[in-house]
Write an enzyme that holds these catalytic residues in place. Structure first.
Site, short mmCIF file in Angstrom:
data_model
loop_
_atom_site.label_atom_id
_atom_site.label_comp_id
_atom_site.label_asym_id
_atom_site.label_seq_id
_atom_site.Cartn_x
_atom_site.Cartn_y
_atom_site.Cartn_z
CG ASP A 353 -1.96 1.00 1.26
OD1 ASP A 353 -2.80 0.95 0.35
OD2 ASP A 353 -1.97 1.86 2.16
CD GLU A 382 -2.39 1.98 -3.41
OE1 GLU A 382 -3.51 2.26 -3.87
OE2 GLU A 382 -2.09 2.16 -2.22
#
Ligand code: CA
Length: 725
Positions: A353, A382
């Site tokens: 993340d 990400e």
């Protein structure tokens, strides 16, 4: 100016105007002198169990005294302290204690005394905890291994990341709807239930995953997070880490007994492996649920997180605090944690993340360490660029833009995501598949792994939807409310055909292959369902009892099977893509076509031709010379030839067509058309002309200016949203 030399680890107070102010020196932790003295490199942090004794070691360099507190139970509200044992100061800021005897199953915490501050905390290296993660538990890890665990391996060992087809799933979404037929709703053990079906006979659960053909299931956070009370249960995506090395208790059948969750995760992984499915963990090292309460920060205040000069937390993620990955003991902690999940739980991949908040040295250290013993583990994350207050100079963040500096780590490609269906920050925006005019450029670039930020297919995660934002079908329903349901399904399937044949790694949100929708009670579509509960989020398995949904599912199965059969779709370096994949220019407007050549690993086809028609009417496309067999069209996808064609083909409205050169197909002479003199020749493969390039640049510049303004507004709005998460 002080009278005496400043002690950087001392505690200072400034008195001004009758008030006392505590002095903050958080970045002392990032100095060379601190790291030289207080970097511990051993592998024995935490509680190391043997039948004869358990050895505790904790890193608490600022403490004057440290204690191990032993408890009867793992429930923080129970007053059942057995003993509080003083630890001995050891090397590099660590403290140790040996407790004689078999301590398996004993719960514990640490207490630090620093000046007049006394703080109790869970062990950052806890291997498991009691309910809600407040007390760690000493555990004999081997005793939690299911039978045959020593023979458990990654079923996709030896394959490349571009061979993966990733399916992103939340634990509860998979089984919460009653139609799933699954008994262990939202539990790790749901993946051990075979033969589950809906009342109407549609296959569900792990059998369904196997039939779908995906290679990796990516599970939304399943380490211990704080947002769900484990005594009552509840719904949350779980992007709020509490204990990084402990499985989430609410997904186990007994959150009170720390051994149960550990054993059940292993059973889950083993069962998936037995069905040929690898497991990816969604990890969130970039922030914690609470900067103040996180155990690491309680033991060493301010160390784990980036702190601004005014004492507040750096908050680039919008989640309250950013992890100071650049500090030696944070970097070690993250590396140790990922290695632990790969070693102890046999995890086959990690999705990071907001990895753009971590530095590239940390990311590369993770990849390198894990690959030493598990070379097939895949990494992606990400890589969005965010502002964060890094505590050292010259640090490079692991963003898309810097992807060349983390060659073993892939990033989500928002260019294809938004190019396909319109941007995620404007629900009404359309893309290439849904009639938008702007998307074809990015879609074409992504097909050849040539998006501006990255040229390596092995670093590109291609997708149309994930847990964030509207589902693919909801985005289409909302942005093209004028379109018929049949056309919306065509758009959905065209999106899938594009990312499943593009160079890179295909990734999909669970349920996309059955037109998943997230509908609120008022009928509106939900674009941020992180705590919206089971009703909105769950996969509605009974939909599969209807012909329409089955057809979409079959189409996805066929796309996956086709991809797995063709190595030329799974190239893993930019050079090979340049040599084997080229865009065909002389095609109608809103049509994209690509010509691929074989001669690569795992490829039997000599030539492949891929056509995408985004027009609401059929498009005529001239094929290269010779006979061709169609394997994918608007209705059907798979590994069986559907029909033979040559010369010109008509590609149905809003659909894909994929063909393989086939000498057994007779070449039919076609009458030359009047307006097109090129019919007898194969379509020219060419770069855009200079004028076209200039136009593209001009359009790009205008778009960039507009996007910059819109982006600035949305970042402000987005931060507010993200805070809730
Ligand atoms: Ca929890």
């Amino acid at each position: 100016t002080l009278e005496e030399e400043l002690d950087p680890f001392g505690s200072y107070t400034i008195t001004f105007d009758g008030n006392d102010y505590k002095v903050n020196m958080p970045n002392v932790f990032s100095t060379d002198s601190f790291e030289a003295e207080f970097t511990y490199t051993g592998s024995d942090l935490g509680a190391v169990w043997t039948p004869e004794k358990t050895t505790f070691r904790v890193w608490a360099p600022l403490a004057d005294e440290v204690y191990v507190n032993l408890y009867e139970s793992g429930d923080a509200s129970a007053e059942d302290l057995i003993d509080s044992l003083p630890m001995t100061e050891d090397v590099n800021g660590t403290w140790v204690l040996e407790a004689e005897g078999d301590r398996n199953g004993v719960y514990y915490t640490y207490t630090t005394v620093t000046g007049d501050e006394v703080r109790e905390a869970c062990d950052p290296y806890a291997r498991t905890t009691g309910v809600n993660g407040d007390r760690a538990m000493v555990i004999d890890l081997d005793s939690t291994d299911p039978a045959g665990w020593e023979n458990d391996v990654n079923p996709h060992a030896g394959e490349k990341i571009t061979d993966a087809v990733i399916y992103e799933l939340h634990m509860r979404d998979f089984s919460a709807d009653a139609s799933s037929g699954i008994e262990n709703v939202g539990k790790y053990l749901q993946f051990t239930e075979k033969g589950t079906k809906t009342a109407g006979g549609a296959v569900t659960g792990i059998d369904y995953l196997k039939e779908l053909g995906i290679t990796h299931v990516h599970i939304l956070p399943m380490y211990d997070f704080g947002s769900v009370d484990e005594t009552t249960g509840g719904y949350n995506w779980g992007y709020d880490p509490k204990n990084y090395n402990v499985p989430e208790g609410s997904y186990s059948t007994d959150p009170y007994n720390g051994a149960v969750r550990v054993g059940e995760v292993k059973q889950m992984v083993q069962s998936l492996h037995n069905e040929g499915i690898s497991v990816v963990m969604d990890v969130v090292y970039n922030h914690v649920q609470s900067g103040e309460d996180f155990c690491f920060n309680r033991l060493v205040p301010g160390y784990f997180s980036r702190i601004n000069e005014n004492g507040s937390y750096s908050n680039g993620s919008g989640c309250g605090n950013d992890t100071a990955s650049e500090r030696s003991m944070v970097r070690k902690y993250i590396v140790d944690s990922v290695c632990y999940w790969a070693d102890e739980y046999h995890m086959d991949g990690f999705r990071f993340d907001l990895v753009g908040l971590l530095d590239v040295d940390t990311v590369n250290a993770i990849v390198e360490e894990v690959h030493k013993t598990h070379p097939d583990v895949i990494f992606y994350g990400e890589g969005w660029t965010m502002t964060t207050n890094v505590t050292k100079t010259n640090m490079v963040m692991a963003t898309q833009t810097n992807s060349a500096q983390t060659p073993g780590f892939a990033y989500f490609n928002d260019k294809i995501r938004d190019g396909l269906k319109g941007g995620v920050f404007n629900d009404m925006e359309t893309g290439y598949i849904s009639g938008g005019s702007g998307g074809s450029f990015e879609v074409a670039k992504a097909f050849t792994a040539d998006s501006a930020w990255c040229k390596s297919p092995a670093q590109t995660i291609n997708y149309a939807s994930c847990h964030d934002n509207l589902t693919l079908f909801d985005k289409l329903q909302k942005s093209r409310s004028d379109a018929s349901r049949e056309d919306l399904i065509r758009m959905n399937n065209l999106a899938a055909a594009i990312y499943m044949t593009s160079q890179g790694v295909p990734f999909m949100q669970a349920g996309e292959e059955m037109l998943r929708t997230k509908v609120n009670a008022d009928g509106s579509f939900n674009s941020n369902s992180y705590h919206s509960g089971d009703e909105v989020n769950s996969i509605k398995w009974s939909d599969l009892e209807k012909e329409e949904y089955q057809q979409v599912l079959e189409y996805y199965k066929g796309l996956i099977a086709f991809r797995k059969e063709h190595g030329v779709l799974r190239l893993d370096d930019a050079q090979a893509v340049q040599e084997h994949v080229s865009r065909v220019e002389s095609v109608p407007q809103n049509v994209l076509a690509f010509y691929l050549t074989g001669g690569v690993e795992n490829e039997t086809a000599e030539e492949m031709f891929v056509i995408f028609n985004a027009n609401p009417e059929a498009a005529e496309v001239t094929l290269p010379a010779g006979g061709w067999s169609v394997y994918i069209n608007g209705e059907t996808a798979g590994t069986q030839a559907l029909e033979g064609v040559s010369g010109k083909v008509s590609v149905a409205p809003i659909s894909a067509m994929v063909l393989i050169q086939d000498d057994s197909v007779p070449v039919v002479e076609q009458p030359a058309s009047e307006e097109d003199g090129q019919d007898e020749n194969a379509p020219a493969v060419s770069e855009p002309t200079e004028k076209e390039s200039v136009n593209i640049v001009l359009i790009g510049v205008v778009c960039a200016v507009v996007l910059a303004v819109v982006g600035a507004v949305l970042i402000v709005l987005g931060k507010g949203k993200r805070n809730k998460k």
